[in-house]
Design a protein around this motif. Structure first.
Motif, PDB file in Angstrom:
ATOM      1  N   ALA A 151       0.701  -0.884  -0.188  1.00 32.00           N
ATOM      2  CA  ALA A 151       0.031   0.170  -0.044  1.00 32.00           C
ATOM      3  C   ALA A 151       0.743   1.219  -0.145  1.00 32.00           C
ATOM      4  N   ASP A 152       2.207   0.851   0.550  1.00 29.25           N
ATOM      5  CA  ASP A 152       2.731   2.110   1.102  1.00 29.25           C
ATOM      6  C   ASP A 152       4.049   1.913   0.509  1.00 29.25           C
ATOM      7  N   ASN A 153       5.668   2.503   0.869  1.00 24.89           N
ATOM      8  CA  ASN A 153       6.321   2.646   0.859  1.00 24.89           C
ATOM      9  C   ASN A 153       7.712   1.549   1.649  1.00 24.89           C
ATOM     10  N   LEU A 154       6.439   1.814   2.876  1.00 28.84           N
ATOM     11  CA  LEU A 154       7.377   1.807   4.451  1.00 28.84           C
ATOM     12  C   LEU A 154       6.463   0.439   4.251  1.00 28.84           C
ATOM     13  N   ILE A 155       5.412  -0.775   3.655  1.00 31.47           N
ATOM     14  CA  ILE A 155       5.301  -1.849   3.329  1.00 31.47           C
ATOM     15  C   ILE A 155       6.135  -1.963   2.372  1.00 31.47           C
ATOM     16  N   SER A 156       6.353  -1.375   1.280  1.00 33.30           N
ATOM     17  CA  SER A 156       7.602  -2.008   0.409  1.00 33.30           C
ATOM     18  C   SER A 156       8.652  -2.629   0.628  1.00 33.30           C
ATOM     19  N   ARG A 157       8.846  -1.436   1.439  1.00 34.19           N
ATOM     20  CA  ARG A 157      10.513  -2.060   2.540  1.00 34.19           C
ATOM     21  C   ARG A 157      11.158  -3.092   3.233  1.00 34.19           C
ATOM     22  N   GLN A 158       9.671  -3.538   3.869  1.00 33.16           N
ATOM     23  CA  GLN A 158       9.984  -4.613   4.235  1.00 33.16           C
ATOM     24  C   GLN A 158      10.577  -5.557   4.424  1.00 33.16           C
ATOM     25  N   LEU A 159      10.560  -6.946   5.041  1.00 32.91           N
ATOM     26  CA  LEU A 159      11.741  -7.526   4.733  1.00 32.91           C
ATOM     27  C   LEU A 159      10.763  -8.819   5.696  1.00 32.91           C
ATOM     28  N   TYR A 160      10.700 -10.133   4.849  1.00 30.64           N
ATOM     29  CA  TYR A 160      10.190 -11.285   5.131  1.00 30.64           C
ATOM     30  C   TYR A 160      11.126 -12.480   5.277  1.00 30.64           C
ATOM     31  N   SER A 161      10.600 -13.198   6.467  1.00 33.00           N
ATOM     32  CA  SER A 161      11.821 -14.343   6.295  1.00 33.00           C
ATOM     33  C   SER A 161      10.566 -15.705   7.092  1.00 33.00           C
ATOM     34  N   MET A 162      10.259 -16.526   5.666  1.00 37.65           N
ATOM     35  CA  MET A 162       9.095 -17.713   5.898  1.00 37.65           C
ATOM     36  C   MET A 162       8.867 -19.258   5.156  1.00 37.65           C
ATOM     37  N   ILE A 204       1.240 -13.594   6.037  1.00 38.74           N
ATOM     38  CA  ILE A 204       2.332 -12.742   5.874  1.00 38.74           C
ATOM     39  C   ILE A 204       1.266 -11.401   6.657  1.00 38.74           C
ATOM     40  N   GLN A 205       0.918 -11.298   6.709  1.00 34.52           N
ATOM     41  CA  GLN A 205       0.029 -10.124   7.485  1.00 34.52           C
ATOM     42  C   GLN A 205       0.295 -10.254   8.926  1.00 34.52           C
ATOM     43  N   ALA A 206       0.741 -11.435   9.642  1.00 34.84           N
ATOM     44  CA  ALA A 206       1.207 -11.724  10.993  1.00 34.84           C
ATOM     45  C   ALA A 206       2.793 -11.378  10.994  1.00 34.84           C
ATOM     46  N   ILE A 207       3.777 -11.722  10.299  1.00 39.36           N
ATOM     47  CA  ILE A 207       5.063 -10.767  10.425  1.00 39.36           C
ATOM     48  C   ILE A 207       5.086  -9.704  11.025  1.00 39.36           C
ATOM     49  N   HIS A 208       4.295  -8.896   9.512  1.00 38.26           N
ATOM     50  CA  HIS A 208       4.457  -7.505  10.295  1.00 38.26           C
ATOM     51  C   HIS A 208       3.120  -6.796  10.851  1.00 38.26           C
ATOM     52  N   HIS A 209       2.304  -7.725  11.485  1.00 33.51           N
ATOM     53  CA  HIS A 209       1.322  -6.597  12.173  1.00 33.51           C
ATOM     54  C   HIS A 209      -0.221  -6.233  11.346  1.00 33.51           C
ATOM     55  N   ASN A 210       0.651  -6.332   9.959  1.00 30.70           N
ATOM     56  CA  ASN A 210      -0.314  -5.741   8.976  1.00 30.70           C
ATOM     57  C   ASN A 210      -1.574  -6.470   8.574  1.00 30.70           C
ATOM     58  N   LYS A 211      -2.410  -5.846   7.682  1.00 27.02           N
ATOM     59  CA  LYS A 211      -3.356  -5.904   7.325  1.00 27.02           C
ATOM     60  C   LYS A 211      -3.521  -6.186   5.578  1.00 27.02           C
ATOM     61  N   SER A 212      -4.455  -6.783   5.064  1.00 27.33           N
ATOM     62  CA  SER A 212      -4.865  -7.208   3.950  1.00 27.33           C
ATOM     63  C   SER A 212      -6.822  -7.053   3.637  1.00 27.33           C
ATOM     64  N   ARG A 213      -6.743  -6.279   1.880  1.00 28.82           N
ATOM     65  CA  ARG A 213      -8.005  -6.372   1.551  1.00 28.82           C
ATOM     66  C   ARG A 213      -8.015  -6.356  -0.057  1.00 28.82           C
ATOM     67  N   LYS A 214      -8.817  -6.681  -0.478  1.00 27.02           N
ATOM     68  CA  LYS A 214      -8.817  -7.285  -2.016  1.00 27.02           C
ATOM     69  C   LYS A 214      -9.390  -6.267  -3.242  1.00 27.02           C
ATOM     70  N   GLU A 215      -8.947  -6.026  -4.043  1.00 26.62           N
ATOM     71  CA  GLU A 215      -9.262  -4.841  -3.970  1.00 26.62           C
ATOM     72  C   GLU A 215      -9.292  -5.317  -5.936  1.00 26.62           C
ATOM     73  N   GLY A 216      -9.989  -5.789  -6.969  1.00 23.53           N
ATOM     74  CA  GLY A 216      -9.757  -5.995  -8.543  1.00 23.53           C
ATOM     75  C   GLY A 216      -9.688  -7.644  -8.096  1.00 23.53           C
ATOM     76  N   ASN A 217      -7.795  -7.586  -8.513  1.00 23.14           N
ATOM     77  CA  ASN A 217      -7.521  -8.895  -9.204  1.00 23.14           C
ATOM     78  C   ASN A 217      -6.038  -8.698  -7.896  1.00 23.14           C
ATOM     79  N   LYS A 218      -6.300  -8.152  -7.437  1.00 23.43           N
ATOM     80  CA  LYS A 218      -4.900  -8.094  -6.401  1.00 23.43           C
ATOM     81  C   LYS A 218      -5.343  -7.577  -4.788  1.00 23.43           C
TER      82      LYS A 218
END
Length: 320
Positions: A276-287, A302-316
Motif C-alpha cells: 500500500a505504501d513505501n513503508l510496506i514495500s521496504r519490509q523484509l520477510y522470512s517464511m 504474511i500479515q502476522a509477520i509485521h502485523h499488517n492487514k490486507s484487502r482485495k482490490e479487483g485482481n490484487k
C-alpha cells in the motif's frame, strides 16, 4: 543388337575402359550437345530412346563400317548419359538449395510455463533445464550446438545442468547478462518484477558478464546480483540447500524484500500482491511458501509477520 551395342558402350565409358577413339567420339557429341537447350526439370526417356532408335535404325547396317557404327552408338550413348546427368544434377541441385535455405532460416522454439507450473527440458546436447513458474526460454533450433550452445532466458527462472563439452561453450543470455560455462550447474533468475538479475552456481565455474564487461567468475555456493537500473553488481554466498527449493514446489524466504515475497506468491498461487505504501514495500520477510498450504493460511502468515492487514482490490491483494 542395337541396344546391346548401346549398353556396352555405356558400360565401357562409365568404367573408363573405352578406347581413345570411342572417348573422342563421345567428347565430340558432348560438344554438339552444348549448343542445344537442355530441359532442366523434365526428361522423357521414351522420347530419348526413340531418337536413339531412329538414328541407329536409319543407318544401313550392312554398308556401315564398324567405326561409323561405333561413332553413332557412342554419340547416342553419350546423349542419353548427358540427359540423365542433367536431370539428376538439376534435381539434386534443387534439393540441396532447398536444404540450404532451410538451414539458413532461423527456427526458434519457446519453452514456457504458467502459474504454479514447472517444466523439465532436455536439450539436444544432453543438457537439462528446469523452468520455474512463469518462465520463458528461447532456443534457436538451427544454430544450437553447431558452434556454441546459446539459449536466452526471456523471463523467469531456470536451473541449468550443462553437459560438459570443452569445444563448445554453453551461454545463457538474460537481457544485459551473459553467463558462459563449459559444463556445470547453475540457476539464472530474470523476473521483470525484480530489480536485479541473479546467477547462482551449484557446481563447477561460471563466467558472468554484463554488456560484454566481465563481472567475475563464480564457483560453488557463490552468486552475483546485477541491478538493472544502476548497472552495479554484488557478489555473495547463498544457501545451497534452499536456493532451488522451488524445483520441489517450495520457496524459503530469508530476509527477502516485499518484491521477492510478491513474486513467490504470484508464482505459487497466481495472486497479485501489492504494498500500500513505501513503508510496506521496504519490509523484509522470512517464511516458507508452499502450494500445499492454502492461500488463505499463507495470507494470514504474511500479515502476522509485521502485523499488517490486507484487502482485495479487483485482481490484487493490497497489504497495508
Amino acid at each position: 543388337m542395337k541396344r546391346k551395342v548401346f549398353e556396352s558402350l555405356i558400360d565401357r565409358y562409365r568404367q573408363n575402359k573405352a578406347s581413345a577413339n570411342e572417348r573422342r567420339l563421345i567428347d565430340h557429341w558432348y560438344a554438339e550437345l552444348d549448343k542445344e537447350d537442355m530441359p532442366q526439370y523434365h526428361v522423357d526417356e521414351n522420347q530419348i530412346w526413340g531418337k536413339i532408335h531412329r538414328q541407329i535404325g536409319n543407318t544401313p547396317t550392312k554398308k556401315m563400317a564398324f567405326q561409323k557404327m561405333l561413332y553413332w552408338s557412342g554419340a547416342v550413348a553419350a546423349c542419353l548419359l548427358l540427359c540423365l546427368s542433367v536431370l539428376f544434377w538439376s534435381r539434386e541441385n534443387d534439393h540441396a538449395q532447398s536444404r540450404k535455405e532451410v538451414l539458413l532460416k532461423p527456427g526458434f522454439r519457446i519453452f514456457e510455463t504458467g502459474v504454479a507450473q514447472r517444466k523439465r527440458v532436455q536439450l539436444a546436447d544432453g543438457s537439462t533445464v528446469i523452468l520455474n513458474a512463469r518462465t520463458k526460454l528461447k532456443l534457436d533450433t538451427v544454430s544450437f550446438d553447431r558452434k556454441d550452445r546459446i539459449v536466452e532466458l526471456l523471463a523467469g527462472e531456470a536451473f541449468f545442468d550443462v553437459k560438459k563439452d570443452s569445444t563448445k561453450a554453453f551461454i545463457v543470455n538474460a537481457q544485459q547478462i551473459q553467463t558462459r560455462v563449459l559444463g556445470t550447474s547453475f540457476t539464472v533468475k530474470n523476473y521483470t518484477g525484480l530489480d536485479d538479475i541473479s546467477i547462482s552456481v551449484f557446481t563447477g565455474k561460471v563466467q558472468v558478464s554484463a554488456n560484454s564487461n566481465p563481472l567475475g567468475v563464480l564457483t560453488r555456493g557463490e552468486q552475483i546480483r546485477y541491478a538493472r537500473n544502476s548497472t552495479t553488481s554484488k557478489r555473495e554466498n547463498f544457501d545451497l540447500l534452499t536456493r532451488n527449493s522451488w524445483i520441489e514446489g517450495r520457496v524459503y524466504l530469508k530476509q527477502s524484500s516485499f518484491a521477492e515475497l510478491a513474486l513467490a506468491v504470484r508464482n505459487i498461487y497466481g495472486v497479485e500482491l501489492e504494498a500500500a505504501d513505501n513503508l510496506i514495500s521496504r519490509q523484509l520477510y522470512s517464511m516458507p511458501l508452499s502450494r500445499q498450504l492454502s492461500w488463505s493460511a499463507t495470507l494470514e502468515s504474511i500479515q502476522a509477520i509485521h502485523h499488517n492487514k490486507s484487502r482485495k482490490e479487483g485482481n490484487k491483494v493490497l497489504i497495508y
